[in-house]
Scaffold this motif. Structure first.
Motif, PDB file in Angstrom:
ATOM      1  N   THR A 171       0.805  -1.216   0.000  1.00  0.00           N
ATOM      2  CA  THR A 171       0.000   0.000   0.000  1.00  0.00           C
ATOM      3  C   THR A 171       0.840   1.269   0.000  1.00  0.00           C
ATOM      4  O   THR A 171       0.432   2.279  -0.570  1.00  0.00           O
ATOM      5  N   SER A 172       2.024   1.227   0.605  1.00  0.00           N
ATOM      6  CA  SER A 172       2.848   2.437   0.670  1.00  0.00           C
ATOM      7  C   SER A 172       3.296   2.898  -0.717  1.00  0.00           C
ATOM      8  O   SER A 172       3.508   4.085  -0.936  1.00  0.00           O
ATOM      9  N   LEU A 173       3.443   1.958  -1.660  1.00  0.00           N
ATOM     10  CA  LEU A 173       3.887   2.313  -3.016  1.00  0.00           C
ATOM     11  C   LEU A 173       2.893   1.899  -4.097  1.00  0.00           C
ATOM     12  O   LEU A 173       3.183   1.999  -5.284  1.00  0.00           O
ATOM     13  N   HIS A 174       1.746   1.402  -3.684  1.00  0.00           N
ATOM     14  CA  HIS A 174       0.660   1.043  -4.612  1.00  0.00           C
ATOM     15  C   HIS A 174       1.134   0.098  -5.715  1.00  0.00           C
ATOM     16  O   HIS A 174       0.911   0.342  -6.898  1.00  0.00           O
ATOM     17  N   ARG A 175       1.794  -0.998  -5.302  1.00  0.00           N
ATOM     18  CA  ARG A 175       2.255  -1.960  -6.299  1.00  0.00           C
ATOM     19  C   ARG A 175       1.977  -3.380  -5.808  1.00  0.00           C
ATOM     20  O   ARG A 175       2.022  -3.666  -4.611  1.00  0.00           O
ATOM     21  N   PRO A 176       1.693  -4.282  -6.765  1.00  0.00           N
ATOM     22  CA  PRO A 176       1.464  -5.676  -6.390  1.00  0.00           C
ATOM     23  C   PRO A 176       2.788  -6.341  -6.012  1.00  0.00           C
ATOM     24  O   PRO A 176       3.836  -6.038  -6.587  1.00  0.00           O
ATOM     25  N   VAL A 177       2.732  -7.222  -5.026  1.00  0.00           N
ATOM     26  CA  VAL A 177       3.911  -7.936  -4.555  1.00  0.00           C
ATOM     27  C   VAL A 177       3.524  -9.366  -4.184  1.00  0.00           C
ATOM     28  O   VAL A 177       2.343  -9.690  -4.077  1.00  0.00           O
TER      29      VAL A 177
END
Length: 108
Positions: A19-25
């Protein structure tokens, strides 16, 4: 978390959103009540070593940490079929298996 991807020796792996960088992981969580301090240290050490690699054939580690006593590892999400499903095709083709895992140094 957005779904279970698998379970293995390192822990349980989920598809998640950082959520801090709005990317899937992928989020690997190692956290069993029976884990010893040594097992937790080993997880962290292996994660830190993996984070030190910078190679196109190695998945990027984004974050290593602990939340509510559970160690975790966040890595780049690679879409597609898992290696576990592809490996049987290489059992009878040794040259293809070598090409699959071979890392060649690129020359400048």
């Amino acid at each position: 978390m957005r779904g279970l991807l698998g379970r293995g020796g390192m822990g349980v792996v989920y598809r998640a959103m950082q959520t801090s960088l709005h990317r899937p992981v992928t989020l690997t969580i190692r956290g069993d009540a029976t884990d010893s301090d040594e097992q937790r240290r080993r997880f962290r050490k292996e994660a830190e070593i993996a984070a030190g690699f910078d190679h196109p054939n190695i998945v990027t580690v984004y974050e290593v940490g602990e939340h509510d006593g559970q160690p975790y590892l966040a890595m780049r999400l690679i879409e597609g079929e898992g290696l576990d499903r592809r490996l049987p095709a290489y059992a009878e083709d040794q040259p293809a298996a070598v090409r699959l895992v071979k890392c060649e140094r690129r020359r400048p």
